[in-house]
Design an enzyme around this catalytic site. Structure first.
Site, PDB file in Angstrom:
ATOM      1  N   SER A 155       0.854  -1.188   0.000  1.00  0.00           N
ATOM      2  CA  SER A 155       0.000   0.000   0.000  1.00  0.00           C
ATOM      3  C   SER A 155       0.891   1.239   0.000  1.00  0.00           C
ATOM      4  O   SER A 155       2.052   1.162   0.426  1.00  0.00           O
ATOM      5  CB  SER A 155      -0.872   0.004   1.260  1.00  0.00           C
ATOM      6  OG  SER A 155      -1.487   1.268   1.444  1.00  0.00           O
ATOM      7  N   TYR A 168      -1.965  -1.570  10.197  1.00  0.00           N
ATOM      8  CA  TYR A 168      -1.970  -1.691   8.732  1.00  0.00           C
ATOM      9  C   TYR A 168      -0.632  -1.225   8.153  1.00  0.00           C
ATOM     10  O   TYR A 168      -0.031  -1.893   7.316  1.00  0.00           O
ATOM     11  CB  TYR A 168      -3.130  -0.858   8.173  1.00  0.00           C
ATOM     12  CG  TYR A 168      -3.386  -1.043   6.693  1.00  0.00           C
ATOM     13  CD1 TYR A 168      -4.043  -2.181   6.209  1.00  0.00           C
ATOM     14  CD2 TYR A 168      -2.993  -0.075   5.768  1.00  0.00           C
ATOM     15  CE1 TYR A 168      -4.289  -2.342   4.858  1.00  0.00           C
ATOM     16  CE2 TYR A 168      -3.242  -0.236   4.416  1.00  0.00           C
ATOM     17  CZ  TYR A 168      -3.891  -1.367   3.965  1.00  0.00           C
ATOM     18  OH  TYR A 168      -4.133  -1.540   2.619  1.00  0.00           O
TER      19      TYR A 168
HETATM   20  N1  LIG Z   1      -8.792  -0.523  -1.614  1.00  0.00           N
HETATM   21  C1  LIG Z   1      -7.785   0.270  -1.303  1.00  0.00           C
HETATM   22  O1  LIG Z   1      -7.922   1.515  -1.249  1.00  0.00           O
HETATM   23  C2  LIG Z   1      -6.412  -0.297  -1.056  1.00  0.00           C
HETATM   24  C3  LIG Z   1      -5.320   0.589  -0.993  1.00  0.00           C
HETATM   25  C4  LIG Z   1      -4.037   0.068  -0.786  1.00  0.00           C
HETATM   26  C5  LIG Z   1      -3.853  -1.304  -0.639  1.00  0.00           C
HETATM   27  N2  LIG Z   1      -4.943  -2.144  -0.687  1.00  0.00           N
HETATM   28  C6  LIG Z   1      -4.687  -3.580  -0.547  1.00  0.00           C
HETATM   29  O2  LIG Z   1      -5.165  -4.245  -1.703  1.00  0.00           O
HETATM   30  C7  LIG Z   1      -5.469  -5.618  -1.377  1.00  0.00           C
HETATM   31  C8  LIG Z   1      -6.822  -5.977  -1.956  1.00  0.00           C
HETATM   32  O3  LIG Z   1      -7.835  -5.244  -1.269  1.00  0.00           O
HETATM   33  P1  LIG Z   1      -9.152  -4.711  -1.997  1.00  0.00           P
HETATM   34  O4  LIG Z   1      -9.015  -3.261  -2.141  1.00  0.00           O
HETATM   35  O5  LIG Z   1      -9.454  -5.541  -3.190  1.00  0.00           O
HETATM   36  O6  LIG Z   1     -10.236  -4.969  -0.829  1.00  0.00           O
HETATM   37  P2  LIG Z   1     -11.383  -6.090  -0.671  1.00  0.00           P
HETATM   38  O7  LIG Z   1     -11.797  -6.061   0.743  1.00  0.00           O
HETATM   39  O8  LIG Z   1     -12.416  -5.867  -1.724  1.00  0.00           O
HETATM   40  O9  LIG Z   1     -10.622  -7.451  -1.046  1.00  0.00           O
HETATM   41  C9  LIG Z   1      -9.772  -8.109  -0.154  1.00  0.00           C
HETATM   42  C10 LIG Z   1     -10.100  -9.585  -0.220  1.00  0.00           C
HETATM   43  O10 LIG Z   1      -9.203 -10.292   0.643  1.00  0.00           O
HETATM   44  C11 LIG Z   1      -9.972 -11.283   1.303  1.00  0.00           C
HETATM   45  N3  LIG Z   1      -9.332 -11.689   2.556  1.00  0.00           N
HETATM   46  C12 LIG Z   1      -9.231 -10.967   3.699  1.00  0.00           C
HETATM   47  N4  LIG Z   1      -8.638 -11.704   4.647  1.00  0.00           N
HETATM   48  C13 LIG Z   1      -8.342 -12.906   4.082  1.00  0.00           C
HETATM   49  C14 LIG Z   1      -7.729 -14.082   4.563  1.00  0.00           C
HETATM   50  N5  LIG Z   1      -7.307 -14.181   5.838  1.00  0.00           N
HETATM   51  N6  LIG Z   1      -7.571 -15.129   3.719  1.00  0.00           N
HETATM   52  C15 LIG Z   1      -8.016 -15.044   2.430  1.00  0.00           C
HETATM   53  N7  LIG Z   1      -8.630 -13.971   1.934  1.00  0.00           N
HETATM   54  C16 LIG Z   1      -8.787 -12.904   2.747  1.00  0.00           C
HETATM   55  C17 LIG Z   1     -11.303 -10.586   1.572  1.00  0.00           C
HETATM   56  O11 LIG Z   1     -12.316 -11.510   1.917  1.00  0.00           O
HETATM   57  C18 LIG Z   1     -11.527  -9.860   0.258  1.00  0.00           C
HETATM   58  O12 LIG Z   1     -12.216 -10.658  -0.676  1.00  0.00           O
HETATM   59  C19 LIG Z   1      -5.375  -5.700   0.145  1.00  0.00           C
HETATM   60  O13 LIG Z   1      -4.140  -6.280   0.505  1.00  0.00           O
HETATM   61  C20 LIG Z   1      -5.419  -4.245   0.593  1.00  0.00           C
HETATM   62  O14 LIG Z   1      -4.786  -4.044   1.832  1.00  0.00           O
HETATM   63  C21 LIG Z   1      -6.201  -1.669  -0.888  1.00  0.00           C
END
Ligand SMILES: NC(=O)c1ccc[n+]([C@@H]2O[C@H](COP(=O)([O-])OP(=O)(O)OC[C@H]3O[C@@H](n4cnc5c(N)ncnc54)[C@H](O)[C@@H]3O)[C@@H](O)[C@H]2O)c1
Length: 281
Positions: A155, A168
């Site tokens: 991130s 985080y």
């Molecule tokens: N959305 C944002 O603004 C953003 C910004 C920076 C980084 N991220 C990172 O991007 C990645 C994807 O997130 P996203 O934005 O698609 O959010 P999201 O919540 O839509 O998707 C994350 C997925 O990970 C799954 N997950 C969570 N814990 C888990 C576990 N223990 N085992 C297996 N699956 C698990 C969730 O069920 C979900 O389907 C994450 O690592 C998040 O930290 C997101």
């Protein structure tokens, strides 16, 4: 001819959001796909989790692109379940060439009010879960001798700590350490390892009412209310990135276009790194 014909990509957290987008983008380029997810809401998040139906939908979308798909419920913090998923991928799809360690969660609290559960769950999922995934897949990839590429999702928070997200921020810095160590040790097997660093992405993790209300400091905050503050965080004239923007970076890193790139922490952040505290606007 796709860029990834004959390849197999394993993606964690693939029921929705960026993980599903990666699955579609890589399948479109010819890769067979394995996705896992917990398909439920973790105890310390305050936004809805995906359902088993969401994971099924990712599987259906991959099949619609005429690619094979292994879709399993597996928690990246559970090494036994994750091992079963990785083994099933190799059994059913033959090998693993690409790994997207994408699963993650977020929750917010001041440093001093962060609960034990928030810290433990965030570190377990975002950092240890990535390490579990990389280690389990590396063992198969080394044995197969086909080389490969891994992209670990960190991130922008790894570079610019947002207040109220210490667990985080720590977890996403941990991902950079895992990425660099794995890049150093796996290069001899022609396995490249990089991380991507998204800014705000349009997924249910951050685009939800509780998050808007928390940032707005009251209930009923609309997206329009928070848009100016979001715009002030980035250079380009849009408030957030789309999951497809992250998948484009992943595709670059895992395809031959990125064959000379390893050990890199790549921001995909609408120019956020150059915005000074307080913003330009
Ligand atoms: N959305 C944002 O603004 C953003 C910004 C920076 C980084 N991220 C990172 O991007 C990645 C994807 O997130 P996203 O934005 O698609 O959010 P999201 O919540 O839509 O998707 C994350 C997925 O990970 C799954 N997950 C969570 N814990 C888990 C576990 N223990 N085992 C297996 N699956 C698990 C969730 O069920 C979900 O389907 C994450 O690592 C998040 O930290 C997101």
């Amino acid at each position: 001819m796709g860029l990834l014909d004959g390849k197999v990509a394993l993606i964690t957290g693939g029921a929705r959001g960026q993980g599903r987008s990666h699955a579609m983008a890589l399948a479109r380029e010819g890769a067979d796909i394995a996705v896992c997810d917990i398909s439920t809401k973790p105890r310390t998040t305050f936004y809805d989790g995906p359902t088993a139906a969401d994971l099924k939908e990712t599987e259906r979308l991959v099949h619609e692109l005429d690619r094979r798909c292994v879709a399993m419920e597996a928690d990246v913090t559970d090494r036994v379940a994750l091992g079963r998923f990785v083994d099933a991928t190799v059994e059913q799809l033959g090998h693993i060439d690409i790994v997207c360690a994408n699963a993650g969660i977020v929750s917010y609290n001041s440093f001093w009010e962060t609960t034990d559960e928030q810290w433990d769950d965030t570190i377990a999922t975002n950092m240890t879960g990535v390490w579990n995934t990389v280690r389990a897949c590396a063992r198969h990839m080394i044995a197969a001798g086909r080389g490969g590429s891994m992209v670990l999702t960190s991130s922008v928070a790894a570079f610019t700590p947002a207040p109220g997200a210490s667990a985080y921020v720590a977890s996403k810095n941990g991902v950079v350490g895992i990425m660099k160590s794995a890049a150093v040790e796996l290069a001899q097997f022609n396995i490249r390892v990089n991380s991507i660093h998204p800014c705000t992405v349009n997924t249910p993790m951050v685009i939800n009412q509780p998050t808007r209300d928390m940032f707005g400091g009251r209930s009923g905050v609309t997206h329009a209310d928070v848009e100016p503050a979001m715009q002030a965080l980035v250079l380009l004239p849009q408030t957030m990135a789309e999951p497809e923007d992250m998948s484009a970076a992943v595709l670059y890193l895992v395809s031959d276009a990125g064959r000379a790139v390893t050990g890199v922490a790549l921001p995909v952040d609408l120019g956020m790194q150059l915005v000074p505290p307080g913003g330009w606007r």
